[in-house]
Design a protein around this motif. Structure first.
Motif: not given
Length: 496
Positions: A303-307, A313-316, A347-354
């Motif tokens: 529930d905290i995962i947003t674009p 996190m990806k940049e880090a 939504s969280a899974v989709k964003l992290t997969a992308r």
């Protein structure tokens, strides 16, 4: 004749000066009774046990001698352990146990009493914090430390080894006096976690081995802001969620770099209940870490995962996240007080997969509110996430651990815990009947689910999961195995 805790304390105080050559405190993590491969992510067992690591560090900071012994992955030679005890002669022996290795801890404590009859035996950890009286009545334990142990163990050592105070003045302990349990008041939680020293990570097994990658684990918060009914974290923390500062996290990472712990090919693991509980701290942390080029992984709520969060996190250099989903039924999630929605999960899974951040989603089978239909829905949802977003799936049975809402409200929930043999309390061995399902039915659902998940698992997760599932099923007497034409995948076939 057994000597009482009070008598032992008096003897130890009286003879402390003559025992200066022996170790003040030895901390032990007892062996797990779970067969190799039977736990999900068995390789995590080789992580450095930070719980006793913090105790060792803080005792050394206060002038005591302290060492640790990590037996969690096994103990094959009792005689070698007896020889070790005879060599270090610890005045105090502390055991850190969870539920599954509690009984092995008790057996080792009984051994200690025979080999070192004047040593004081202390138990700590989540299991005994909730079941202190039961622990003391085993006759193997002199004192139980309830809750956080760092300040308590220092005060206990000052009391027992330096005669600085009375046991009754130390908050957070339980012991027997004249066969009656004595509980001192609850100890307040440590407010500023940054006051604690960095934990000792060089904790060896009996052969002197330390897993090369197992030391790269950090805890940057304590407690959990959530109150899921299947989890004991809120019970241990009293609902208090406390954070270390980003500055402190970076100091510890720098310390690990200087110590040679951080390796290029081994990501750091943040072992918090949820490292993403405070999004402001998370974003600050990511902003600092992106220039360090250090890979890391962690657990997170969906529930905290947003674009914005995912990009940060990806940049880090985040290389892995685990989401606790638990159920594919929204109704069951609400009963369990998970406070997430299936829409948020996807939504969280989709964003992290992308973002190409590998994701693992964990699920439970056999929650008190589960039915045959809700379990089927859960499996379908898990397989959908696996197929559509290429995620890894963990599936386990609900375990009614002491300290959970489920454990304390069995009658209200109409569940029956079928055994108190804590050796059997692990997530591939259902031990609870619910109002709609027997533990045998839950077991059947669980292993059918494991078959389907394993045989449809994305190739990138096979290496990490194949041994886990294969040996888990085999040791349960549930499956045989054959190799497919593809050398990188095994096919599991069910008996019968």
């Amino acid at each position: 004749m057994n000597i009482s805790f009070i008598q032992k304390a008096k003897i130890l105080k009286k003879n402390y000066s003559s025992l200066s050559s022996s170790l003040d405190c030895l901390f032990i993590v007892p062996p797990s009774p779970v067969p190799a491969g039977s736990q999900l992510l068995r390789h995590l067992l080789t992580l450095s046990p930070l719980g006793i690591g913090y105790l060792i560090s803080i005792l050394r900071q206060h002038g005591f001698t302290a060492e640790g012994l990590n037996l969690y992955t096994g103990l094959s030679d009792i005689s070698k352990l007896i020889l070790y005890f005879s060599k270090v002669k610890p005045k105090i022996i502390g055991f850190s146990t969870m539920t599954e290795n509690f009984l092995n801890g008790i057996e080792l404590a009984k051994l200690c009493k025979k080999v070192l009859p004047n040593s004081i035996i202390i138990f700590g950890g989540p299991h005994v914090s909730f079941l202190d009286e039961e622990t003391l009545k085993t006759g193997a334990v002199d004192c139980v430390v309830r809750g956080e142990g760092e300040i308590t163990i220092v005060e206990l050592c000052n009391c027992l080894l330096k005669n600085s105070s009375s046991l009754y003045e130390i908050p957070g302990i339980s012991f027997l006096s004249n066969s009656h349990i004595q509980r001192t008041p609850r100890r307040h939680f440590i407010t500023n976690l940054s006051d604690l020293p960095f934990p000792e990570r060089n904790i060896k097994d009996l052969d002197g081995n330390i897993p090369e990658w197992g030391r790269g684990v950090l805890v940057t918060s304590r407690g959990c802001p959530n109150k899921c009914k299947f989890c004991a974290a809120a019970g241990m923390s009293g609902g208090h969620y406390r954070l270390t500062s980003v500055e402190r996290i970076m100091e510890e990472i720098a310390y690990l770099e200087q110590s040679g712990v951080i390796k290029k090919n081994i990501p750091l693991l943040f072992a918090d209940n949820t490292v993403t509980g405070d999004t402001n701290r998370l974003l600050e942390f990511c902003n600092v870490l992106k220039n360090k080029y250090i890979k890391w992984s962690a657990e997170s709520r969906v529930d905290i995962i947003t674009p914005v969060i995912v990009d940060a996190m990806k940049e880090a250099h985040c290389v892995g996240l685990q989401f606790g989903v638990e159920s594919g039924s929204q109704e069951v999630l609400e009963y369990a007080q998970k406070n997430i929605t299936l829409k948020q999960v996807e939504s969280a899974v989709k964003l992290t997969a992308r973002a190409n951040i590998p994701v693992i989603c964990s699920f439970m089978i056999g929650l008190p509110w589960d039915t045959c239909e809700s379990i089927k829905v859960t499996l379908d949802f898990a397989l959908k996430l696996e197929e559509k977003y290429n995620v890894g799936i963990l599936m386990g049975a609900t375990v009614p651990y002491p300290g959970t809402y489920i454990h304390h409200h069995c009658d209200k929930l109409k569940v029956k815990i079928i055994t108190k043999n804590y050796n059997l309390y692990h997530n591939l061995n259902p031990i609870m009947d619910t109002s709609t399902l027997t533990h045998e039915q839950i077991r059947e659902f669980l292993y059918d689910a494991l078959f389907k998940i394993y045989n449809s698992m994305p190739n990138k997760y096979l290496d990490a999961f194949s041994k886990i599932v294969k040996y888990s099923l085999y040791q349960q007497g549930y499956a045989t195995f054959s190799y497919s034409d593809a050398p990188d995948k095994q096919i599991i076939t069910k008996y019968g």
